[in-house]
Design a protein around this motif. Sequence first.
Motif: not given
Lengths: 116, 115
Positions: A9-19
């Motif tokens: 439902r929610y996802k927080i990642i750093e830029k350049k990471q895959p998701v």
Amino acid sequence: EAGVVQSPRYKIIEKKQPVAFWCNPISGHNTLYWYLQNLGQGPELLIRYENEEAVDDSQLPKDRFSAERLKGVDSTLKIQPAELGDSAVYLCASSSNRDTEKETQYFGPGTRLLVL
Amino acid sequence: AQTVTQSQPEMSVQEAETVTLSCTYDTSENNYYLFWYKQPPSRQMILVIRQEAYKQQNATENRFSVNFQKAAKSFSLKISDSQLGDTAMYFCAFRRLFSGSRLTFGEGTQLTVNP
């Protein structure tokens, strides 16, 4: 009958990471859609599947986005690498051409992505 | 290409009153579908009402009804006896007639129902 299921439902990642986002449509629905919804705007189609075939992907940024629906049921949308501008809600919807409600699109709860 | 315009970014109404949300669209096609979807803060997009362009009769669903003016390309939503649970973002959407085609959404109208 279960509705369209999405995870996470929610996802927080750093830029350049895959998701990756996952969607399970309503049972028996042959058409699956991925929409992108930016804050304060209406959804826009990224890709549409008829069974396992992508039949409308003209709006999908193919340099970093990919999608699959291998067995014509559930689907995965991937971003690699993620950019700050990808922060949005990713909605999945499904419909059936046998639907007595004439192919109404039913939406999942969405995945809210935040790229830091 | 089709476009959908909702000119009211925000609206408010008192509980039990009636409110009308506006929508205009542009298309060169003669037959198509129009929809109003509701998106509460939980973000689940829910269908409110659907109109087939080849039907002259305006669609109704309980407290929700539309005023479909095909020549003017106008498709407004009327909510009668507004309830607190009607507070949500409302999107007008267009869909071509052929099977499985995409929805084209307007920008949305944030409706707040006040007690």
